[in-house]
Motif scaffolding. Structure first.
Motif, PDB file in Angstrom:
ATOM      1  N   GLY A 175       1.780 -54.129  -3.056  1.00 15.57           N
ATOM      2  CA  GLY A 175       2.787 -55.159  -3.221  1.00 15.57           C
ATOM      3  C   GLY A 175       4.144 -54.756  -2.684  1.00 15.57           C
ATOM      4  O   GLY A 175       4.299 -53.787  -1.932  1.00 15.57           O
ATOM      5  N   ALA A 176       5.151 -55.507  -3.108  1.00 10.73           N
ATOM      6  CA  ALA A 176       6.531 -55.275  -2.680  1.00 10.73           C
ATOM      7  C   ALA A 176       7.327 -54.685  -3.827  1.00 10.73           C
ATOM      8  O   ALA A 176       6.950 -54.777  -4.996  1.00 10.73           O
ATOM      9  N   SER A 177       8.422 -54.053  -3.488  1.00 11.06           N
ATOM     10  CA  SER A 177       9.308 -53.464  -4.493  1.00 11.06           C
ATOM     11  C   SER A 177      10.422 -54.439  -4.828  1.00 11.06           C
ATOM     12  O   SER A 177      10.831 -55.249  -3.991  1.00 11.06           O
ATOM     13  N   SER A 178      10.915 -54.362  -6.055  1.00  6.09           N
ATOM     14  CA  SER A 178      11.993 -55.235  -6.518  1.00  6.09           C
ATOM     15  C   SER A 178      13.101 -54.373  -7.100  1.00  6.09           C
ATOM     16  O   SER A 178      12.958 -53.822  -8.202  1.00  6.09           O
ATOM     17  N   LEU A 179      14.168 -54.238  -6.370  1.00  7.80           N
ATOM     18  CA  LEU A 179      15.300 -53.449  -6.850  1.00  7.80           C
ATOM     19  C   LEU A 179      15.942 -54.088  -8.078  1.00  7.80           C
ATOM     20  O   LEU A 179      16.313 -53.388  -9.024  1.00  7.80           O
ATOM     21  N   GLN A 180      16.056 -55.390  -8.078  1.00  8.63           N
ATOM     22  CA  GLN A 180      16.745 -56.057  -9.171  1.00  8.63           C
ATOM     23  C   GLN A 180      15.992 -55.912 -10.481  1.00  8.63           C
ATOM     24  O   GLN A 180      16.590 -55.605 -11.524  1.00  8.63           O
ATOM     25  N   ASN A 181      14.671 -56.100 -10.471  1.00  4.67           N
ATOM     26  CA  ASN A 181      13.898 -55.953 -11.702  1.00  4.67           C
ATOM     27  C   ASN A 181      13.949 -54.525 -12.222  1.00  4.67           C
ATOM     28  O   ASN A 181      14.058 -54.289 -13.433  1.00  4.67           O
ATOM     29  N   ALA A 182      13.869 -53.535 -11.315  1.00  7.78           N
ATOM     30  CA  ALA A 182      13.928 -52.146 -11.746  1.00  7.78           C
ATOM     31  C   ALA A 182      15.299 -51.796 -12.308  1.00  7.78           C
ATOM     32  O   ALA A 182      15.409 -51.086 -13.320  1.00  7.78           O
ATOM     33  N   LEU A 183      16.357 -52.288 -11.688  1.00  5.68           N
ATOM     34  CA  LEU A 183      17.701 -51.992 -12.175  1.00  5.68           C
ATOM     35  C   LEU A 183      17.983 -52.687 -13.502  1.00  5.68           C
ATOM     36  O   LEU A 183      18.675 -52.131 -14.366  1.00  5.68           O
ATOM     37  N   GLU A 184      17.457 -53.890 -13.688  1.00  5.33           N
ATOM     38  CA  GLU A 184      17.642 -54.572 -14.969  1.00  5.33           C
ATOM     39  C   GLU A 184      16.915 -53.838 -16.085  1.00  5.33           C
ATOM     40  O   GLU A 184      17.425 -53.734 -17.212  1.00  5.33           O
ATOM     41  N   MET A 185      15.731 -53.317 -15.805  1.00  2.00           N
ATOM     42  CA  MET A 185      15.035 -52.527 -16.821  1.00  2.00           C
ATOM     43  C   MET A 185      15.785 -51.233 -17.099  1.00  2.00           C
ATOM     44  O   MET A 185      15.852 -50.775 -18.254  1.00  2.00           O
ATOM     45  N   ALA A 186      16.361 -50.625 -16.071  1.00  2.00           N
ATOM     46  CA  ALA A 186      17.154 -49.409 -16.280  1.00  2.00           C
ATOM     47  C   ALA A 186      18.401 -49.714 -17.106  1.00  2.00           C
ATOM     48  O   ALA A 186      18.796 -48.915 -17.969  1.00  2.00           O
ATOM     49  N   ARG A 187      19.024 -50.856 -16.875  1.00  2.00           N
ATOM     50  CA  ARG A 187      20.180 -51.257 -17.685  1.00  2.00           C
ATOM     51  C   ARG A 187      19.793 -51.410 -19.149  1.00  2.00           C
ATOM     52  O   ARG A 187      20.547 -51.014 -20.053  1.00  2.00           O
ATOM     53  N   ALA A 188      18.630 -51.986 -19.396  1.00  2.00           N
ATOM     54  CA  ALA A 188      18.168 -52.137 -20.775  1.00  2.00           C
ATOM     55  C   ALA A 188      17.918 -50.779 -21.429  1.00  2.00           C
ATOM     56  O   ALA A 188      18.156 -50.601 -22.636  1.00  2.00           O
ATOM     57  N   GLU A 189      17.436 -49.809 -20.650  1.00  2.00           N
ATOM     58  CA  GLU A 189      17.209 -48.468 -21.188  1.00  2.00           C
ATOM     59  C   GLU A 189      18.527 -47.785 -21.542  1.00  2.00           C
ATOM     60  O   GLU A 189      18.626 -47.048 -22.523  1.00  2.00           O
ATOM     61  N   LEU A 190      19.562 -48.020 -20.729  1.00  2.00           N
ATOM     62  CA  LEU A 190      20.842 -47.331 -20.910  1.00  2.00           C
ATOM     63  C   LEU A 190      21.831 -48.112 -21.769  1.00  2.00           C
ATOM     64  O   LEU A 190      22.941 -47.630 -21.990  1.00  2.00           O
ATOM     65  N   PHE A 191      21.424 -49.291 -22.253  1.00  2.00           N
ATOM     66  CA  PHE A 191      22.372 -50.134 -22.978  1.00  2.00           C
ATOM     67  C   PHE A 191      22.795 -49.499 -24.298  1.00  2.00           C
ATOM     68  O   PHE A 191      23.967 -49.574 -24.683  1.00  2.00           O
ATOM     69  N   HIS A 192      21.870 -48.855 -25.010  1.00  2.00           N
ATOM     70  CA  HIS A 192      22.165 -48.313 -26.329  1.00  2.00           C
ATOM     71  C   HIS A 192      22.529 -46.822 -26.288  1.00  2.00           C
ATOM     72  O   HIS A 192      22.624 -46.201 -27.351  1.00  2.00           O
ATOM     73  N   THR A 193      22.706 -46.267 -25.118  1.00  2.00           N
ATOM     74  CA  THR A 193      23.077 -44.856 -25.045  1.00  2.00           C
ATOM     75  C   THR A 193      24.531 -44.686 -25.471  1.00  2.00           C
ATOM     76  O   THR A 193      25.366 -45.559 -25.220  1.00  2.00           O
ATOM     77  N   ASN A 221      27.218 -55.816  -9.911  1.00  2.00           N
ATOM     78  CA  ASN A 221      28.462 -55.973 -10.677  1.00  2.00           C
ATOM     79  C   ASN A 221      28.256 -55.639 -12.153  1.00  2.00           C
ATOM     80  O   ASN A 221      29.147 -55.068 -12.799  1.00  2.00           O
ATOM     81  N   ALA A 222      27.088 -55.961 -12.695  1.00  2.00           N
ATOM     82  CA  ALA A 222      26.795 -55.605 -14.081  1.00  2.00           C
ATOM     83  C   ALA A 222      26.684 -54.091 -14.255  1.00  2.00           C
ATOM     84  O   ALA A 222      27.097 -53.529 -15.280  1.00  2.00           O
ATOM     85  N   LEU A 223      26.140 -53.402 -13.253  1.00  2.00           N
ATOM     86  CA  LEU A 223      26.068 -51.940 -13.316  1.00  2.00           C
ATOM     87  C   LEU A 223      27.460 -51.330 -13.325  1.00  2.00           C
ATOM     88  O   LEU A 223      27.714 -50.345 -14.026  1.00  2.00           O
ATOM     89  N   VAL A 224      28.362 -51.905 -12.544  1.00  2.00           N
ATOM     90  CA  VAL A 224      29.737 -51.401 -12.512  1.00  2.00           C
ATOM     91  C   VAL A 224      30.410 -51.618 -13.864  1.00  2.00           C
ATOM     92  O   VAL A 224      31.120 -50.738 -14.374  1.00  2.00           O
ATOM     93  N   GLU A 225      30.195 -52.773 -14.479  1.00  2.00           N
ATOM     94  CA  GLU A 225      30.799 -53.042 -15.783  1.00  2.00           C
ATOM     95  C   GLU A 225      30.252 -52.114 -16.866  1.00  2.00           C
ATOM     96  O   GLU A 225      30.983 -51.692 -17.764  1.00  2.00           O
ATOM     97  N   ASP A 226      28.967 -51.787 -16.785  1.00  2.00           N
ATOM     98  CA  ASP A 226      28.351 -50.905 -17.779  1.00  2.00           C
ATOM     99  C   ASP A 226      28.577 -49.424 -17.471  1.00  2.00           C
ATOM    100  O   ASP A 226      28.046 -48.564 -18.185  1.00  2.00           O
ATOM    101  N   LYS A 227      29.310 -49.111 -16.394  1.00  2.00           N
ATOM    102  CA  LYS A 227      29.624 -47.736 -16.000  1.00  2.00           C
ATOM    103  C   LYS A 227      28.355 -46.920 -15.763  1.00  2.00           C
ATOM    104  O   LYS A 227      28.202 -45.799 -16.259  1.00  2.00           O
TER     105      LYS A 227
END
Length: 316
Positions: A175-193, A221-227
């Protein structure tokens, strides 16, 4: 028969140079041939330095000791490369994103991009926790336009190595890769750190395109806001959106984005991510102390029972 083309030209043009010049030339060649003290001339191919000339076999006849020595020398070189006194994060929270799309079946990196990436990912996990013993790590994969959670955020390297062997290795690149889906899952992992640790995403990207469900610039832009700092290693070529992502999440610095040249360069780029990133101090922020979990001594003014003594009293 002449020794070279130049000698042949000299002999054939004897009428122009005269017998004296021809005789001196022959005498010089004769003296060179008969001089036993003259050092033999070395050819250029004899001075080639081969990498395996310095490899020394061990007592058992293997070169495992030499390979370990080369790895240790590379590690020392990486540690001594940056001697500038700077501040780095101690407690890190990193999400390793692996590309498991059909682009990883290419054989430009031996044996394939997929197998080599999994091998380097295991080495990365081991080196990461060796350099950052109190940090945490999570692994995410992307294939078929979706994000796959390989391991949860944790500080035990054995769990991540087992997850890589059971989940990632069993996945067939497709299949194909999805940067946005992977980054959103990474944001969810790092949200409570916690805020006292770094938030990082380290992405191994082998494709040249991304299948995203929405606008990926909103995710950036969301990654930048979440540092959240993003570092990317490209296996094919430089992609504009990847470079933009690295620059925006690292304050305009694109040094965290590299494209591999060969297998050795690939490993060097991955191992460089084990070093903690530079802490960018903001003038408006104030330093804060981190409360540690050490017990404090408390003296009671009256007698009391602990839970263990109550349990022993009930059982007796």
């Amino acid at each position: 028969m002449a020794d070279s083309d130049e000698d042949f030209v000299l002999e054939s043009s004897g009428d122009e140079r005269g017998p004296k010049a021809r005789g001196s030339r022959r005498q010089t060649r004769k003296s060179k041939k008969q001089d036993p003290t003259a050092a033999p001339r070395r050819e250029k191919w004899e001075d080639i330095q081969r990498s395996w000339d310095n490899v020394v076999e061990g007592a058992d006849g293997s070169i495992a000791g030499a390979v370990i020595g080369l790895l240790e020398a590379t590690k020392r070189k990486r540690l001594l490369r940056d001697t500038t006194p700077i501040q780095r994060g101690i407690i890190r929270h990193l999400v390793l994103v692996l590309d498991l799309s059909s682009a990883m079946v290419e054989k430009d990196l031996r044996p394939t991009r997929f197998l080599l990436s999994l091998r380097y990912a295991r080495d990365f996990v081991t080196e990461y926790f060796e350099q950052n013993p109190i940090s945490q790590l999570s692994i995410v994969g992307m294939h078929d336009g979706l994000a796959l959670r390989i391991s949860d955020m944790g500080g035990n390297p054995a769990d991540h190595l087992t997850a890589l062997q059971e989940k990632a290795f069993s996945q067939e690149p497709k299949g194909a890769s999805s940067l946005q889906n992977a980054l959103e899952m990474a944001r969810a992992e790092l949200f409570h750190t916690p805020s006292h640790g770094t938030r990082e995403v380290f992405l191994i990207f082998g494709a040249l395109s991304s299948s995203d469900p929405a606008d990926i610039h909103e995710t950036i832009n969301a990654l930048v806001e979440d540092k959240i700092q993003v570092r990317i290693v490209g296996l094919a070529a430089q992609v504009a959106v990847c470079r933009e992502m690295v620059m925006k999440t690292n304050g305009g610095d694109d040094s965290g984005y590299g494209v591999v040249l060969d297998e050795a360069h690939y490993r060097e780029l991955m191992m460089a991510a084990t070093t903690p990133p530079v802490t960018k101090t903001v003038s408006t922020s104030t330093p804060s102390l981190l409360m540690m979990g050490f017990p404090s001594r408390m003296v009671e003014t009256f007698e009391s029972f602990c839970s263990w003594s109550v349990l022993v009293h009930i059982l007796s």
